[in-house]
Each structure stands twice: as structure tokens, then as C-alpha cells.
Motif scaffolding. Structure first.
Motif, PDB file in Angstrom:
ATOM      1  N   UNK A   5       0.843  -1.200   0.000  1.00  0.00           N
ATOM      2  CA  UNK A   5       0.000   0.000   0.000  1.00  0.00           C
ATOM      3  C   UNK A   5       0.876   1.248   0.000  1.00  0.00           C
ATOM      4  N   UNK A   6       1.948   1.240   0.780  1.00  0.00           N
ATOM      5  CA  UNK A   6       2.872   2.364   0.840  1.00  0.00           C
ATOM      6  C   UNK A   6       3.545   2.566  -0.513  1.00  0.00           C
ATOM      7  N   UNK A   9       1.057   4.141  -2.888  1.00  0.00           N
ATOM      8  CA  UNK A   9       0.885   5.561  -2.602  1.00  0.00           C
ATOM      9  C   UNK A   9       2.052   6.375  -3.170  1.00  0.00           C
ATOM     10  N   UNK A  10       3.263   5.881  -3.001  1.00  0.00           N
ATOM     11  CA  UNK A  10       4.435   6.569  -3.535  1.00  0.00           C
ATOM     12  C   UNK A  10       4.378   6.650  -5.053  1.00  0.00           C
ATOM     13  N   UNK A  11       3.990   5.577  -5.690  1.00  0.00           N
ATOM     14  CA  UNK A  11       3.872   5.569  -7.149  1.00  0.00           C
ATOM     15  C   UNK A  11       2.805   6.556  -7.613  1.00  0.00           C
ATOM     16  N   UNK A  12       1.693   6.618  -6.882  1.00  0.00           N
ATOM     17  CA  UNK A  12       0.605   7.532  -7.233  1.00  0.00           C
ATOM     18  C   UNK A  12       1.080   8.984  -7.133  1.00  0.00           C
ATOM     19  N   UNK A  13       1.778   9.294  -6.071  1.00  0.00           N
ATOM     20  CA  UNK A  13       2.302  10.658  -5.893  1.00  0.00           C
ATOM     21  C   UNK A  13       3.295  10.985  -7.000  1.00  0.00           C
ATOM     22  N   UNK A  14       4.186  10.065  -7.306  1.00  0.00           N
ATOM     23  CA  UNK A  14       5.183  10.280  -8.351  1.00  0.00           C
ATOM     24  C   UNK A  14       4.517  10.539  -9.705  1.00  0.00           C
TER      25      UNK A  14
END
Length: 133
Positions: A5-6, A9-14
Motif C-alpha cells: 500500500x505504501x 501511494x508513492x507511485x501515485x504521488x510520483x
């Protein structure tokens, strides 16, 4: 489960940051291309030469703003260009309306009309000149 999940989230932000940056860069480059175009430059030169229009704006200094890309007055194709350019001076502002056609033999843009509409609604015809100066 927490680790995946983390990572998601990082991929989504990137991806969001890269997409936003790409859109911003595309907008900037499109505005730069319009400002460098011959049909834009010719219209602004005509405005700068017209003492009545410049005095009405309170220019110099004259500020040329970015065009609104979604405005229906802004249309460019291979043969015609029509722009609505926001301009301001120290007194007031308005829109510089331009229409140009492309001369295919000479591979140049030719102004058809340039008019300044002030915020007050007054319209000053700049090109072709309607009165002798």
C-alpha cells in the motif's frame, strides 16, 4: 500488506507530480510558441506603432499577457490565425484582436485586421488604418 500500500501511494504521488509537471511544461511551451509566431509578433508591432491605442492603454510600459488557450477567439490552422491577446498598460487593459492569413507563395503571414478593445468597451481599429495619422 502495509508495504504494498505504501509503495502504491508513492507511485501515485510520483505519477501525479510528473503528469502535473508535464502539463505545466506543455502549457509554457505552447504560450512561448504563440508569442514567437509571426502572426502574434506582427499584431503587437502594429499596436506599438499606434499612438492612439498606446495612449489609451497608458503605455509604455505595455504588458502582453498569455492568451487563454480555451478561448474560442483563439484559432490557428495552416492558412488562418485568429487571436485574442490580453494587454495592459498603466491606465487600463483590454484585448488585441487579430486576424491573419498565410501567403503560401511567400510562406509568410499577412495581417488582415488588428483591433484593440479596451475594458471600457471602446474599440480602436489599428490595422488596416481607417484614418490618416
Amino acid at each position: 500488506m502495509g508495504r504494498s500500500t505504501s509503495l502504491l501511494q508513492q507511485m501515485t504521488i510520483f505519477v501525479t507530480v510528473v503528469t502535473g509537471g508535464g502539463c505545466g511544461m506543455m502549457y509554457y511551451l505552447m504560450q512561448k510558441n504563440f508569442a514567437k509566431s509571426e502572426f502574434h509578433r506582427l499584431a503587437v508591432e502594429q499596436l506599438n506603432r499606434n499612438s492612439t491605442a498606446m495612449a489609451s492603454l497608458g503605455a509604455p510600459p505595455l504588458k502582453i499577457h498569455n492568451i487563454h488557450l480555451t478561448d474560442r477567439h483563439n484559432r490557428v490552422d495552416h492558412a488562418n490565425a485568429q487571436l485574442k491577446i490580453p494587454v495592459t498598460g498603466s491606465k487600463t487593459g483590454g484585448y488585441l484582436y487579430t486576424a491573419s492569413t498565410r501567403d503560401t507563395l511567400m510562406n509568410r503571414w499577412c495581417l488582415q485586421r488588428v483591433a484593440l478593445q479596451l475594458r471600457t468597451g471602446e474599440i480602436i481599429d489599428i490595422f488596416p488604418e481607417t484614418e490618416s495619422e
